[in-house]
Design an enzyme around this catalytic site. Structure first.
Site, PDB file in Angstrom:
ATOM      1  N   HIS A 134      -5.012  -8.475   4.615  1.00  0.00           N
ATOM      2  CA  HIS A 134      -4.494  -7.223   5.158  1.00  0.00           C
ATOM      3  C   HIS A 134      -5.600  -6.522   5.949  1.00  0.00           C
ATOM      4  O   HIS A 134      -6.777  -6.623   5.618  1.00  0.00           O
ATOM      5  CB  HIS A 134      -4.003  -6.324   4.025  1.00  0.00           C
ATOM      6  CG  HIS A 134      -3.244  -5.125   4.506  1.00  0.00           C
ATOM      7  ND1 HIS A 134      -3.876  -3.978   4.949  1.00  0.00           N
ATOM      8  CD2 HIS A 134      -1.912  -4.896   4.627  1.00  0.00           C
ATOM      9  CE1 HIS A 134      -2.968  -3.099   5.311  1.00  0.00           C
ATOM     10  NE2 HIS A 134      -1.763  -3.627   5.136  1.00  0.00           N
TER      11      HIS A 134
ATOM     12  N   TRP B 100       2.809  -1.132  -1.413  1.00  0.00           N
ATOM     13  CA  TRP B 100       2.585   0.222  -1.921  1.00  0.00           C
ATOM     14  C   TRP B 100       1.141   0.671  -1.768  1.00  0.00           C
ATOM     15  O   TRP B 100       0.829   1.841  -1.993  1.00  0.00           O
ATOM     16  CB  TRP B 100       2.990   0.295  -3.406  1.00  0.00           C
ATOM     17  CG  TRP B 100       4.468   0.255  -3.632  1.00  0.00           C
ATOM     18  CD1 TRP B 100       5.442  -0.018  -2.710  1.00  0.00           C
ATOM     19  CD2 TRP B 100       5.137   0.486  -4.874  1.00  0.00           C
ATOM     20  NE1 TRP B 100       6.679   0.033  -3.304  1.00  0.00           N
ATOM     21  CE2 TRP B 100       6.529   0.336  -4.633  1.00  0.00           C
ATOM     22  CE3 TRP B 100       4.715   0.779  -6.160  1.00  0.00           C
ATOM     23  CZ2 TRP B 100       7.483   0.494  -5.634  1.00  0.00           C
ATOM     24  CZ3 TRP B 100       5.662   0.936  -7.167  1.00  0.00           C
ATOM     25  CH2 TRP B 100       7.034   0.794  -6.902  1.00  0.00           C
ATOM     26  N   LYS B 101       0.251  -0.267  -1.456  1.00  0.00           N
ATOM     27  CA  LYS B 101      -1.179   0.048  -1.360  1.00  0.00           C
ATOM     28  C   LYS B 101      -1.646   0.697  -2.678  1.00  0.00           C
ATOM     29  O   LYS B 101      -1.188   0.285  -3.739  1.00  0.00           O
ATOM     30  CB  LYS B 101      -1.466   0.898  -0.128  1.00  0.00           C
ATOM     31  CG  LYS B 101      -0.907   0.229   1.142  1.00  0.00           C
ATOM     32  CD  LYS B 101      -1.329   0.897   2.414  1.00  0.00           C
ATOM     33  CE  LYS B 101      -0.726   0.153   3.605  1.00  0.00           C
ATOM     34  NZ  LYS B 101      -1.199   0.702   4.903  1.00  0.00           N
TER      35      LYS B 101
ATOM     36  N   GLU C 264       0.714  -7.294  11.907  1.00  0.00           N
ATOM     37  CA  GLU C 264       0.548  -5.854  11.723  1.00  0.00           C
ATOM     38  C   GLU C 264      -0.458  -5.332  12.741  1.00  0.00           C
ATOM     39  O   GLU C 264      -1.669  -5.410  12.516  1.00  0.00           O
ATOM     40  CB  GLU C 264       0.094  -5.534  10.298  1.00  0.00           C
ATOM     41  CG  GLU C 264      -0.985  -6.471   9.746  1.00  0.00           C
ATOM     42  CD  GLU C 264      -1.713  -5.888   8.540  1.00  0.00           C
ATOM     43  OE1 GLU C 264      -1.121  -5.078   7.833  1.00  0.00           O
ATOM     44  OE2 GLU C 264      -2.882  -6.232   8.345  1.00  0.00           O
TER      45      GLU C 264
ATOM     46  N   GLU D 128      -6.641  -3.618   6.100  1.00  0.00           N
ATOM     47  CA  GLU D 128      -7.506  -2.719   5.331  1.00  0.00           C
ATOM     48  C   GLU D 128      -8.536  -3.504   4.529  1.00  0.00           C
ATOM     49  O   GLU D 128      -9.665  -3.040   4.339  1.00  0.00           O
ATOM     50  CB  GLU D 128      -6.640  -1.837   4.421  1.00  0.00           C
ATOM     51  CG  GLU D 128      -5.830  -0.834   5.228  1.00  0.00           C
ATOM     52  CD  GLU D 128      -4.644  -0.258   4.493  1.00  0.00           C
ATOM     53  OE1 GLU D 128      -3.916   0.544   5.103  1.00  0.00           O
ATOM     54  OE2 GLU D 128      -4.416  -0.614   3.316  1.00  0.00           O
TER      55      GLU D 128
ATOM     56  N   GLY E  66       0.167   3.246   9.444  1.00  0.00           N
ATOM     57  CA  GLY E  66      -0.068   4.576   8.908  1.00  0.00           C
ATOM     58  C   GLY E  66      -0.274   5.644   9.959  1.00  0.00           C
ATOM     59  O   GLY E  66      -0.667   6.763   9.633  1.00  0.00           O
TER      60      GLY E  66
ATOM     61  N   SER F 185       4.258   0.935  10.633  1.00  0.00           N
ATOM     62  CA  SER F 185       5.097   2.140  10.635  1.00  0.00           C
ATOM     63  C   SER F 185       6.585   1.804  10.750  1.00  0.00           C
ATOM     64  O   SER F 185       7.340   2.465  11.467  1.00  0.00           O
ATOM     65  CB  SER F 185       4.663   3.086  11.756  1.00  0.00           C
ATOM     66  OG  SER F 185       3.336   3.534  11.549  1.00  0.00           O
TER      67      SER F 185
END
Length: 245
Positions: free
Chosen positions: A90, A11-12, A161, A92, A167, A206
């Site tokens: 991750h 869900w970030k 990923e 990010e 995204g 995605s």
């Protein structure tokens, strides 16, 4: 390759108690032929009721057991929320918080030693793919964790990923994803052949209800790490149902 697929929701920094309730309601009748993992913001973890339909995970953890590390969450604190998994490395976290391969390794070690299952995230940027460096980048990320600690692999999940597909609405083709997943499994076999054959390797980038069926049909894709679509309860349920077919 693991026969039972794992669908993980990241869900970030999104979500609410209302979303928790909606997702729990959607998953209430899901077949146990698929494993589901929900990774919401840590503050929402205690609001999920215990259920056989899903497991819970955090999105990050500290490499330390405890101490003066304001804002961090230890593995012990995470476990007290009812979570049994944790995302590690991750893209990010690597990009925005300068997490190095060495730090990611320490976090995987911390997770396993504390009884959490790490979901190790790996993947290349668009530039790295354009320069045909995908395999080199992934090999380096895997080696940083498992070359010196092969015993960690049997207790891990891997999530591939491609950073360029997170995204963005872009997704690797099923054939591209399968080729990379097969490469990952071959790399892991260098460290623990038996574990490499069984470890779940998820695709993240995605993933949605429209493309998941073709992805899940690939031999080395054992599930998905779902971002934006996991915030839409009905679509996330569709993805989970597709994984059990």
């Amino acid at each position: 390759m693991s026969a039972k697929k794992l669908i993980a929701a990241n869900w970030k920094m999104n979500g609410s108690r209302a979303l928790v309730e909606a997702v729990v309601q959607q998953l209430a009748n899901l077949s146990t032929a698929v494993d589901v993992l929900i990774c919401p913001p840590a503050t929402l973890l205690p609001h999920f009721p215990v259920s056989r339909h899903y497991a819970l995970g955090a999105q990050n953890l500290s490499e330390h057991n405890e101490g003066a590390f304001t804002g961090e969450l230890s593995a012990g604190l995470i476990k007290e929320t009812g979570a049994s998994y944790v995302l590690v490395g991750h893209s990010e976290r690597r990009q925005y918080y300068a997490e190095t391969d060495q730090l990611v390794c320490r976090k995987v070690q911390q997770a396993v030693s504390s009884g959490l299952t790490p979901v190790l995230c790996i993947g290349e940027t668009l530039t790295e793919r354009q320069q045909e460096n995908t395999e080199q980048v992934i090999a380096k990320q895997l080696a940083a964790v498992y070359a010196s600690h092969p015993e960690l692999l049997v207790k891990s999940v891997i999530a591939y990923e491609p950073v360029w597909a997170i995204g963005t609405g872009e997704s690797a083709t099923p054939e591209q994803a399968q080729a990379t997943h097969a490469f990952i499994r071959r790399q892991l076999a260098q460290y623990d052949d038996a574990a490499a054959a069984k470890v779940k390797i998820l695709y993240g980038g995605s993933v949605n209800a429209a493309n998941c069926i073709a992805l899940f049909a690939q031999a080395d894709i054992d599930g998905a790490l779902v971002g934006g679509a996991s915030l839409k309860p009905s679509e996330f349920m569709q993805i989970c149902q597709s994984a059990k077919d």
